[in-house]
Design an enzyme around this catalytic site. Structure first.
Site, PDB file in Angstrom:
ATOM      1  N   GLU A   1       3.750  11.434  12.633  1.00 12.03           N
ATOM      2  CA  GLU A   1       4.217  12.739  13.124  1.00 12.03           C
ATOM      3  C   GLU A   1       3.084  13.677  13.517  1.00 12.03           C
ATOM      4  O   GLU A   1       3.330  14.725  14.110  1.00 12.03           O
ATOM      5  CB  GLU A   1       5.062  13.420  12.030  1.00 12.03           C
ATOM      6  CG  GLU A   1       6.406  12.771  11.769  1.00 12.03           C
ATOM      7  CD  GLU A   1       6.340  11.668  10.714  1.00 12.03           C
ATOM      8  OE1 GLU A   1       5.255  11.066  10.560  1.00 12.03           O
ATOM      9  OE2 GLU A   1       7.358  11.406  10.066  1.00 12.03           O
TER      10      GLU A   1
ATOM     11  N   LYS B   1       6.071  11.509 -12.707  1.00 11.57           N
ATOM     12  CA  LYS B   1       6.217  12.719 -13.519  1.00 11.57           C
ATOM     13  C   LYS B   1       6.313  12.319 -14.977  1.00 11.57           C
ATOM     14  O   LYS B   1       7.260  11.665 -15.386  1.00 11.57           O
ATOM     15  CB  LYS B   1       7.471  13.475 -13.097  1.00 11.57           C
ATOM     16  CG  LYS B   1       7.122  14.881 -12.713  1.00 11.57           C
ATOM     17  CD  LYS B   1       8.280  15.705 -12.311  1.00 11.57           C
ATOM     18  CE  LYS B   1       7.702  17.055 -11.898  1.00 11.57           C
ATOM     19  NZ  LYS B   1       8.631  17.894 -11.259  1.00 11.57           N
TER      20      LYS B   1
HETATM   21  P1  ADP Z   1       4.556   5.082   7.118  1.00 11.31           P
HETATM   22  O1  ADP Z   1       3.466   4.787   6.135  1.00 11.31           O
HETATM   23  O2  ADP Z   1       5.697   5.857   6.522  1.00 11.31           O
HETATM   24  O3  ADP Z   1       4.952   3.948   7.929  1.00 11.31           O
HETATM   25  P2  ADP Z   1       2.627   6.670   8.550  1.00 11.31           P
HETATM   26  O4  ADP Z   1       1.715   5.596   8.943  1.00 11.31           O
HETATM   27  O5  ADP Z   1       2.899   7.751   9.487  1.00 11.31           O
HETATM   28  O6  ADP Z   1       4.018   6.080   8.196  1.00 11.31           O
HETATM   29  O7  ADP Z   1       2.126   7.189   7.162  1.00 11.31           O
HETATM   30  C1  ADP Z   1       1.654   8.461   6.932  1.00 11.31           C
HETATM   31  C2  ADP Z   1       1.395   8.626   5.477  1.00 11.31           C
HETATM   32  O8  ADP Z   1       0.364   7.739   5.049  1.00 11.31           O
HETATM   33  C3  ADP Z   1       0.898   9.986   5.085  1.00 11.31           C
HETATM   34  O9  ADP Z   1       1.961  10.900   4.968  1.00 11.31           O
HETATM   35  C4  ADP Z   1       0.223   9.702   3.752  1.00 11.31           C
HETATM   36  O10 ADP Z   1       1.157   9.605   2.699  1.00 11.31           O
HETATM   37  C5  ADP Z   1      -0.355   8.329   3.976  1.00 11.31           C
HETATM   38  N1  ADP Z   1      -1.771   8.438   4.333  1.00 11.31           N
HETATM   39  C6  ADP Z   1      -2.342   8.409   5.548  1.00 11.31           C
HETATM   40  N2  ADP Z   1      -3.677   8.506   5.463  1.00 11.31           N
HETATM   41  C7  ADP Z   1      -3.976   8.614   4.148  1.00 11.31           C
HETATM   42  C8  ADP Z   1      -5.187   8.773   3.390  1.00 11.31           C
HETATM   43  N3  ADP Z   1      -6.384   8.787   3.969  1.00 11.31           N
HETATM   44  N4  ADP Z   1      -5.073   8.862   2.055  1.00 11.31           N
HETATM   45  C9  ADP Z   1      -3.883   8.842   1.429  1.00 11.31           C
HETATM   46  N5  ADP Z   1      -2.717   8.688   2.086  1.00 11.31           N
HETATM   47  C10 ADP Z   1      -2.753   8.583   3.415  1.00 11.31           C
END
Ligand code: ADP
Length: 544
Positions: free
Chosen positions: A327, A436
């Protein structure tokens, strides 16, 4: 008063025009579906993308129509990408790793009209297509089409002989260019509809020295699949600066990636942590070296400390963490040292490298509580991470513009994080993975990233399990390196002193496999299903 500057709408076709004209001989290298590594240039790619546009128009594709692709990173995929968006159609990248029901849902929701697919997807398509009535034509991105129970043609004969002079652009920069569905870790997949302007701005934002810092002198191995999170914008940023582009096709194993890195002189690459962990395992097993790679961006999931150390100490590669989501186009924060941090010795820089980083210009972040009230940026208080900017979705495909935003125009990322006074953002967890315990939160990310530093661990995951007294308690799941055996206590001893006592997992389970989801991240949803019926070890101090 109006400015007196020229009109130059930021449409994405201009990027490949620029690359072809000013970096025309810069190479685009692909591990082809046929097997061998093939070579072309930005000039070739531009010419062939124009031929694709001609073919799409001949199929009756109109501006706004959704043209789907299902394939790995390749030059042909990139030609279809630009050929489609150049004429104002919308490129919809389908992820072949999703469950068939999800792909069917997505293709129908998007109302895809034609599909360009890798031949390896033929059996999957035979299953899907009868339920995707809007897809009228299928072209396989190969020399020859595989045998299929549905009508299909092959890309090369389809393209051959077509004129390469179809006009591109000339439309409003706010029009849609790309459609990418999030993998639907909760509920149905949701479509993010990128625009020409938003992708153009995102590519420029990512090119800054304190972001991806690509240049004409770089050779970029694009490991992030083109169907995942807009390929981190690299399909635009690499041609924008004339970087050599290396596209690995379907072979994403350590040996194949390493071979491309060495033979093509790759200087920069980007991918999720699990890809780098696989590469490291391969390098350790074979004694391989990285002679040209100098920096990598790791994102999509939190980057373990052991990965940063191993790539730096053993291979002289700098790991830079990036955070973002489908997004947000996706890149939003980058863990590049600020002047204060750069002045510190490496060991003191490390905690900052483990954070998700600081914000790229053109975006804004805030933390809020459950009631939507702003929380302080003190590095301690954690809350829901909200983001705003021209490269952030305002609504999902099919819903009202602005419907995904709060009153101040911020988008809820679904992540829980802290932000300190210097702007360093650190993700504690995805809201749905937070554990939690006794009214306080335990960061599953922190515990798993420390645990995976154990020399016997290949992958680690931490999950919350219902507990009669504390609501939830963490347990640690470990996939050991091949051939290793270990006792639970070894892992508990390893964590001792590195995390707060009460964060210590109540149990350690050794599993054959920690499953990866469709974008290469640990699939906690599947792990939870596999744990159905699991009970925490009996605690004699606790009445059940
Ligand atoms: P999905 O994983 O739902 O298929 P995305 O690739 O758009 O979709 O994932 C985005 C999510 O990935 C973020 O909201 C976050 O939770 C996680 N994310 C992305 N980069 C990082 C990072 N460097 N460290 C931790 N979490 C990350």
């Amino acid at each position: 008063m109006q400015a007196l500057m020229q009109d130059w709408s930021l449409t994405l076709d201009k990027i490949l025009d620029h690359a072809a004209r000013w970096h025309g001989d810069r190479e685009v290298v692909t591990r082809s579906v046929e097997g061998p590594v093939t070579r072309s240039t930005y000039a070739d790619l531009h010419r062939r993308a124009k031929q694709v546009s001609h073919g799409l128009l001949a199929m009756g594709i109109k501006p706004g129509d959704r043209v789907a692709t299902m394939g790995w990173n390749s030059d042909r995929h990139l030609e279809v990408w630009y050929g489609c968006i150049g004429i104002g159609a919308v490129l919809h990248t389908l992820n072949p790793r999703l469950f068939p029901e999800q792909i069917i849902y997505i293709a129908n929701h998007a109302q895809d009209t034609v599909l360009f697919a890798d031949p390896a997807c033929a059996p999957l398509l035979a299953e899907l297509l009868p339920q995707c009535p809007t897809i009228k034509r299928v072209v396989f991105m190969s020399d020859e089409a595989p045998p299929t129970p549905f009508p299909a043609e092959a890309y090369e004969p389809w393209l051959s002989g077509r004129p390469a002079d179809t006009a591109w652009g000339g439309f409003d920069e706010t029009l849609a260019a790309g459609l990418c569905y999030t993998s639907g870790t909760t509920g149905n997949p949701k479509g993010v509809l990128y625009g020409h302007r938003s992708n153009y701005l995102h590519a420029m934002m990512t090119l800054q020295p304190d972001a991806l810092n690509l240049s004409a002198r770089d050779t970029v191995l694009l490991i992030v699949p083109m169907y995942h999170a807009n390929a981190w914008g690299v399909m635009y940023s690499a041609p924008m600066v004339g970087a050599k582009l290396v596209l690995p096709g379907a072979k994403l194993d350590g040996a194949s990636l390493h071979e491309l890195m060495e033979t093509e002189g790759v200087t920069y690459s980007a991918g999720v942590p699990t890809i780098w962990q696989m590469l490291l395992t391969h390098l350790k097993d074979t004694g391989g070296k990285l002679t040209t790679l100098r920096r990598v961006t790791v994102g999509g999931a939190a980057c373990p400390e052991s990965l940063i150390r191993a790539l730096r100490d053993d291979y002289d590669v700098d790991v830079i963490q990036g955070w973002g989501m489908t997004e947000t186009s996706p890149l939003a924060t980058v863990s590049i040292p600020s002047p204060k941090v750069a002045a510190l010795p490496f060991e003191s820089q490390l905690p900052y490298k483990l954070k998700q980083g600081r914000l790229v210009c053109n975006l804004d972040l805030k933390l809020v509580d459950d009631a939507g009230q702003r929380l302080p940026h003190d590095g301690k208080t954690f809350g829901k991470l909200m983001i705003k900017g021209p490269t952030v979705a305002s609504a999902y495909y099919g819903s009202e513009p602005g419907s995904a935003l709060d009153e101040e125009g911020f988008f809820d990322t679904g992540d829980v994080s802290t932000i300190d006074a210097d702007g360093w953002m650190q993700i504690t967890d995805r809201a749905k993975d937070v554990i939690k315990s006794g009214g306080e939160w335990i960061s599953s990310i922190d515990v798993e990233n420390i645990a995976v530093g154990h020399p016997k661990a290949a992958l680690c995951a931490v999950l919350g399990v219902v507990h009669p007294k504390w609501d939830e308690r963490p347990i640690l799941l470990v996939q050991l390196e091949p051939g290793q055996t270990a006792e639970k206590q070894e892992f508990l001893d390893y964590l001792d002193g590195k995390i707060a006592r009460w964060w210590t997992p109540d149990d350690v389970l050794f599993v054959d496999e920690i499953p990866l989801g469709p974008t290469g991240k640990i699939d906690k949803k599947l792990l939870r299903t596999r744990l159905t019926g699991y009970e925490l070890p009996f605690d004699p101090g606790l009445k059940r």
